[in-house]
Design a protein around this motif. Structure first.
Motif, short mmCIF file in Angstrom:
data_model
loop_
_atom_site.label_atom_id
_atom_site.label_comp_id
_atom_site.label_asym_id
_atom_site.label_seq_id
_atom_site.Cartn_x
_atom_site.Cartn_y
_atom_site.Cartn_z
N GLN A 92 0.83 -1.20 0.00
CA GLN A 92 0.00 0.00 0.00
C GLN A 92 0.87 1.25 0.00
O GLN A 92 1.85 1.35 0.73
N SER A 139 -1.38 7.34 1.91
CA SER A 139 -2.60 8.01 1.45
C SER A 139 -2.24 9.37 0.88
O SER A 139 -1.20 9.95 1.21
N THR A 158 -5.89 1.00 -7.63
CA THR A 158 -6.62 1.57 -6.52
C THR A 158 -7.81 0.70 -6.18
O THR A 158 -8.52 0.24 -7.06
N LYS A 192 -9.94 1.69 0.16
CA LYS A 192 -8.78 1.03 0.77
C LYS A 192 -7.47 1.75 0.47
O LYS A 192 -6.55 1.72 1.25
N GLY A 193 -7.36 2.36 -0.72
CA GLY A 193 -6.14 3.08 -1.06
C GLY A 193 -5.52 2.61 -2.36
O GLY A 193 -6.12 1.87 -3.13
N PHE A 196 -2.19 0.80 -4.35
CA PHE A 196 -1.24 -0.28 -4.12
C PHE A 196 -0.32 -0.45 -5.32
O PHE A 196 -0.70 -0.14 -6.45
#
Length: 127
Positions: A34, A37, A67, A71-72, A74
Motif C-alpha cells: 500500500q 494516502s 486503486t 482502501k487506497g 497499491f
C-alpha cells in the motif's frame, strides 16, 4: 524518502511519479504494498493533495499502481512481458535521442557515464 525540487523545470507531480517508479522498479516498494494516502503524503511533503492525486492517477493509468475504493492505492505487479509494445516504443525513442546526442558531438563514453549515473542515483540527475 522523496526529494522534490520546487525550483526544477520538471513538475512536482512528475518528480514524484519518477521517484515512485524508481522505488517500484528497484523493488523497494513491493507488489501489492500500500502506498501512503494522498492526504498523509501531502502533509509529509507539504504540497497540495491534488498534486499527489495527479501523480497517483497517472501511475495508475500507466499500470504501475492500482486503486481499491475505500482502501487506497497499491503497487501493481510488474508485468514485463505485458509491456513489450511500450518497451519497443521507448527503445525506438531512446535510439533516436542517442543518435541525435552523437550527431551533436556527444561521445559514447558520455552516454555510458550518464547511464551509470542514472542507475546509481535515485533521481537520475545529470552531473
Amino acid at each position: 524518502m522523496f526529494k522534490l525540487d520546487t525550483r526544477s523545470r520538471v513538475a512536482i507531480y512528475e518528480q514524484l511519479m519518477e521517484q515512485l517508479k524508481t522505488l517500484m522498479i528497484r523493488e523497494v516498494l513491493q507488489k501489492d504494498e500500500q502506498l501512503p494516502s494522498v492526504r498523509s503524503l501531502a502533509q509529509e511533503l507539504t504540497i497540495n493533495p491534488n498534486t499527489i492525486q495527479k501523480s497517483y492517477r497517472e501511475l495508475e493509468r500507466e499500470g504501475f499502481i492500482y486503486t481499491l475504493p475505500g482502501k487506497g492505492s497499491f503497487v501493481a505487479p510488474l508485468k514485463r512481458d505485458a509491456n513489450k509494445d511500450k518497451l519497443d516504443e521507448l527503445q525506438e525513442e531512446i535510439e533516436k535521442k542517442f543518435k541525435e546526442f552523437i550527431f551533436l558531438g556527444g561521445s559514447k563514453q558520455e552516454l555510458i557515464d550518464w547511464l551509470s549515473n542514472l542507475e546509481n542515483n535515485e533521481g537520475g540527475e545529470r552531473r
